[in-house]
Design an enzyme around this catalytic site. Structure first.
Site, PDB file in Angstrom:
ATOM      1  N   HIS A 114       4.000   1.558  -8.116  1.00 22.18           N
ATOM      2  CA  HIS A 114       3.013   0.468  -7.969  1.00 22.18           C
ATOM      3  C   HIS A 114       2.029   0.492  -9.138  1.00 22.18           C
ATOM      4  O   HIS A 114       1.668  -0.542  -9.685  1.00 22.18           O
ATOM      5  CB  HIS A 114       2.192   0.656  -6.682  1.00 22.18           C
ATOM      6  CG  HIS A 114       2.967   0.585  -5.411  1.00 22.18           C
ATOM      7  ND1 HIS A 114       3.073   1.653  -4.549  1.00 22.18           N
ATOM      8  CD2 HIS A 114       3.649  -0.427  -4.828  1.00 22.18           C
ATOM      9  CE1 HIS A 114       3.782   1.296  -3.478  1.00 22.18           C
ATOM     10  NE2 HIS A 114       4.148   0.043  -3.630  1.00 22.18           N
ATOM     11  N   MET A 117      10.866   5.894  -6.933  1.00 24.42           N
ATOM     12  CA  MET A 117       9.664   6.078  -6.107  1.00 24.42           C
ATOM     13  C   MET A 117       9.601   5.000  -5.029  1.00 24.42           C
ATOM     14  O   MET A 117       9.935   3.837  -5.296  1.00 24.42           O
ATOM     15  CB  MET A 117       8.424   6.012  -6.983  1.00 24.42           C
ATOM     16  CG  MET A 117       8.297   7.220  -7.853  1.00 24.42           C
ATOM     17  SD  MET A 117       6.668   7.326  -8.572  1.00 24.42           S
ATOM     18  CE  MET A 117       6.906   8.799  -9.542  1.00 24.42           C
ATOM     19  N   SER A 118       9.176   5.415  -3.848  1.00 26.06           N
ATOM     20  CA  SER A 118       9.068   4.467  -2.737  1.00 26.06           C
ATOM     21  C   SER A 118       8.070   5.019  -1.730  1.00 26.06           C
ATOM     22  O   SER A 118       8.009   6.243  -1.525  1.00 26.06           O
ATOM     23  CB  SER A 118      10.439   4.312  -2.068  1.00 26.06           C
ATOM     24  OG  SER A 118      10.293   3.730  -0.794  1.00 26.06           O
ATOM     25  N   GLY A 142       8.641  -5.162  -9.003  1.00 23.60           N
ATOM     26  CA  GLY A 142       9.461  -4.062  -9.503  1.00 23.60           C
ATOM     27  C   GLY A 142      10.949  -4.330  -9.326  1.00 23.60           C
ATOM     28  O   GLY A 142      11.357  -4.909  -8.318  1.00 23.60           O
ATOM     29  N   GLN A 143      11.732  -3.868 -10.272  1.00 19.37           N
ATOM     30  CA  GLN A 143      13.197  -3.989 -10.159  1.00 19.37           C
ATOM     31  C   GLN A 143      13.737  -3.144  -9.013  1.00 19.37           C
ATOM     32  O   GLN A 143      14.846  -3.361  -8.529  1.00 19.37           O
ATOM     33  CB  GLN A 143      13.867  -3.570 -11.470  1.00 19.37           C
ATOM     34  CG  GLN A 143      15.359  -3.920 -11.491  1.00 19.37           C
ATOM     35  CD  GLN A 143      16.107  -3.303 -12.644  1.00 19.37           C
ATOM     36  OE1 GLN A 143      15.621  -3.324 -13.764  1.00 19.37           O
ATOM     37  NE2 GLN A 143      17.274  -2.744 -12.365  1.00 19.37           N
ATOM     38  N   GLN A 185      14.670  -8.885  -3.846  1.00 18.80           N
ATOM     39  CA  GLN A 185      13.369  -9.546  -3.635  1.00 18.80           C
ATOM     40  C   GLN A 185      12.938 -10.262  -4.913  1.00 18.80           C
ATOM     41  O   GLN A 185      12.510 -11.424  -4.890  1.00 18.80           O
ATOM     42  CB  GLN A 185      12.348  -8.486  -3.238  1.00 18.80           C
ATOM     43  CG  GLN A 185      10.908  -8.920  -3.298  1.00 18.80           C
ATOM     44  CD  GLN A 185       9.979  -7.835  -2.772  1.00 18.80           C
ATOM     45  OE1 GLN A 185       9.885  -7.645  -1.569  1.00 18.80           O
ATOM     46  NE2 GLN A 185       9.291  -7.134  -3.644  1.00 18.80           N
ATOM     47  N   LEU A 204       0.233   3.625  -2.118  1.00 16.53           N
ATOM     48  CA  LEU A 204       0.502   3.455  -3.545  1.00 16.53           C
ATOM     49  C   LEU A 204       1.065   4.720  -4.185  1.00 16.53           C
ATOM     50  O   LEU A 204       0.634   5.833  -3.880  1.00 16.53           O
ATOM     51  CB  LEU A 204      -0.787   3.049  -4.275  1.00 16.53           C
ATOM     52  CG  LEU A 204      -1.424   1.740  -3.800  1.00 16.53           C
ATOM     53  CD1 LEU A 204      -2.691   1.457  -4.606  1.00 16.53           C
ATOM     54  CD2 LEU A 204      -0.462   0.567  -3.896  1.00 16.53           C
ATOM     55  N   GLY A 228       0.806  -1.225   0.000  1.00 18.14           N
ATOM     56  CA  GLY A 228       0.000   0.000   0.000  1.00 18.14           C
ATOM     57  C   GLY A 228       0.833   1.266   0.000  1.00 18.14           C
ATOM     58  O   GLY A 228       2.017   1.242  -0.331  1.00 18.14           O
ATOM     59  N   ASP A 273      13.089  -3.319  -6.004  1.00 18.21           N
ATOM     60  CA  ASP A 273      13.473  -4.257  -4.941  1.00 18.21           C
ATOM     61  C   ASP A 273      14.092  -5.478  -5.608  1.00 18.21           C
ATOM     62  O   ASP A 273      13.520  -6.569  -5.623  1.00 18.21           O
ATOM     63  CB  ASP A 273      12.240  -4.627  -4.115  1.00 18.21           C
ATOM     64  CG  ASP A 273      11.615  -3.393  -3.497  1.00 18.21           C
ATOM     65  OD1 ASP A 273      12.162  -2.894  -2.504  1.00 18.21           O
ATOM     66  OD2 ASP A 273      10.609  -2.884  -4.031  1.00 18.21           O
TER      67      ASP A 273
HETATM   68  P1  AMP Z   1       5.951  -2.480  -1.746  1.00 23.09           P
HETATM   69  O1  AMP Z   1       4.604  -1.883  -1.563  1.00 23.09           O
HETATM   70  O2  AMP Z   1       7.073  -1.558  -1.394  1.00 23.09           O
HETATM   71  O3  AMP Z   1       6.084  -3.853  -1.108  1.00 23.09           O
HETATM   72  O4  AMP Z   1       6.118  -2.729  -3.312  1.00 23.09           O
HETATM   73  C1  AMP Z   1       5.195  -3.500  -4.021  1.00 23.09           C
HETATM   74  C2  AMP Z   1       5.736  -3.780  -5.398  1.00 23.09           C
HETATM   75  O5  AMP Z   1       5.950  -2.547  -6.088  1.00 23.09           O
HETATM   76  C3  AMP Z   1       7.096  -4.508  -5.383  1.00 23.09           C
HETATM   77  O6  AMP Z   1       7.148  -5.431  -6.444  1.00 23.09           O
HETATM   78  C4  AMP Z   1       8.059  -3.373  -5.599  1.00 23.09           C
HETATM   79  O7  AMP Z   1       9.285  -3.783  -6.164  1.00 23.09           O
HETATM   80  C5  AMP Z   1       7.270  -2.510  -6.564  1.00 23.09           C
HETATM   81  N1  AMP Z   1       7.776  -1.151  -6.569  1.00 23.09           N
HETATM   82  C6  AMP Z   1       8.017  -0.363  -5.484  1.00 23.09           C
HETATM   83  N2  AMP Z   1       8.541   0.817  -5.883  1.00 23.09           N
HETATM   84  C7  AMP Z   1       8.639   0.764  -7.231  1.00 23.09           C
HETATM   85  C8  AMP Z   1       9.107   1.659  -8.226  1.00 23.09           C
HETATM   86  N3  AMP Z   1       9.595   2.859  -7.914  1.00 23.09           N
HETATM   87  N4  AMP Z   1       9.063   1.264  -9.524  1.00 23.09           N
HETATM   88  C9  AMP Z   1       8.576   0.039  -9.855  1.00 23.09           C
HETATM   89  N5  AMP Z   1       8.112  -0.845  -8.967  1.00 23.09           N
HETATM   90  C10 AMP Z   1       8.144  -0.503  -7.671  1.00 23.09           C
END
Ligand code: AMP
Length: 286
Positions: free
Chosen positions: A37, A184-185, A147-148, A153, A33, A31, A150
């Site tokens: 995401h 983005m994070s 996503g790359q 992971q 988002l 989440g 992470d």
């Molecule tokens: P998270 O909510 O941080 O667990 O991320 C959920 C998914 O979104 C994971 O597969 C992440 O690698 C991907 N994700 C997070 N940030 C980015 C980003 N900036 N670009 C692409 N994918 C992302």
């Protein structure tokens, strides 16, 4: 968009979709988002009949001193974003639903889980692999997308899919970035204004090393030093690691090739936020 909270309902719904001959794509998230995401959701949307996203802040992947309690949870806003970007089903179980009393089965993907992030965050990937395997068993998607950003992971989960013969096509999509290059994070919201100003240096350093590789630099030591030299101009973060590794095995390499991953982690000095980023040289692993 249908919101599902219970595992049983999600499993029944997924069974019905498959019986009806529909293909399903899955984007697991925690989440808060952002466009990263949503880029995964939009991609999967165009490939399958039914796009499923999960939002679950998974407690087992957080260490005791990590940010589980303060992790952002803007659920209403997330629902609106998911729906607007083509999500058909949002699966968002509670922690008790996922980990009822007596829960005792965990999955470890050995070797790959103990380096880089795994060294700094012991047990993190055990939590990730366990929750993703559970989610795969609950959602039963044809395609799952990660996503790359992470990257470790993604590499670990690809290994899990292969080792355990899961019938899931796991896709890894490029890192979505702010206009100044910062990956983005959800954790970027923790950054103070000063830290936010410094943060684009992380990707600038990786780009510089990548450019030097393209110009013929093959010594990983040199690439690390170039990254380090860019980081010296940062006032509000310090590097936790700068690693040049094989992108299948995550073992350190001395000479880089088109299978090499440059991965960095930094910690900011004011809000104590961890920022990770990476580039893959050449064609790489995905
Ligand atoms: P998270 O909510 O941080 O667990 O991320 C959920 C998914 O979104 C994971 O597969 C992440 O690698 C991907 N994700 C997070 N940030 C980015 C980003 N900036 N670009 C692409 N994918 C992302």
């Amino acid at each position: 968009m249908r919101i599902i909270r219970s595992i049983e309902e999600m499993q029944n719904y997924s069974t019905d979709l498959h019986r009806a001959g529909k293909t399903t794509g899955f984007v697991p998230t925690m989440g808060a988002l952002h466009d990263g995401h949503l880029s995964l959701l939009k991609h999967i949307r165009s490939k399958v009949n039914s796009a499923i996203m999960s939002i679950f802040v998974n407690p087992t992947q957080f260490g005791p001193k990590e940010d589980l309690a303060r992790y952002p949870r803007p659920f209403e806003k997330d629902c609106a974003l998911a729906e607007r970007n083509g999500c058909d089903i949002l699966f968002s179980p509670s922690s008790d639903e996922m980990y009822p009393e007596g829960f005792s089965s965990y999955l470890t993907v050995e070797n790959l889980s103990t380096t880089l992030e795994g060294e700094i965050r012991p047990g993190h990937f055990k939590g990730v692999a366990t929750v993703v395997l559970k989610l795969f068993n609950i959602v039963s998607p044809d395609i799952a997308v990660f996503g790359q950003k992470d990257v470790q992971q993604a590499i670990i989960l690809k290994r899990m899919v292969k080792d355990l013969n899961l019938r899931i096509n796991l896709l890894v999509l490029p890192t979505f970035r702010e206009s100044d290059g910062l990956a983005m994070s959800s954790r970027n919201s923790y950054l103070t204004p000063e830290e936010r100003k410094d943060a684009p240096l992380i990707y600038q350093a990786l780009r510089k090393a990548h450019d030097n590789y393209n110009r013929g630099e093959l010594l990983s030591q040199k690439l690390s030093e170039q990254i380090q030299s860019v980081f010296k101009s940062a006032h509000f973060f310090r590097p936790e690691y700068i690693e040049v590794v094989n992108s299948y095995t995550l073992a350190p390499v001395e000479l880089v090739s088109n299978k090499t991953l440059l991965a960095v982690a930094c910690r900011t000095t004011q809000s104590n936020t961890r920022l990770i980023d990476n580039v893959i040289l050449g064609f790489g692993v995905f």
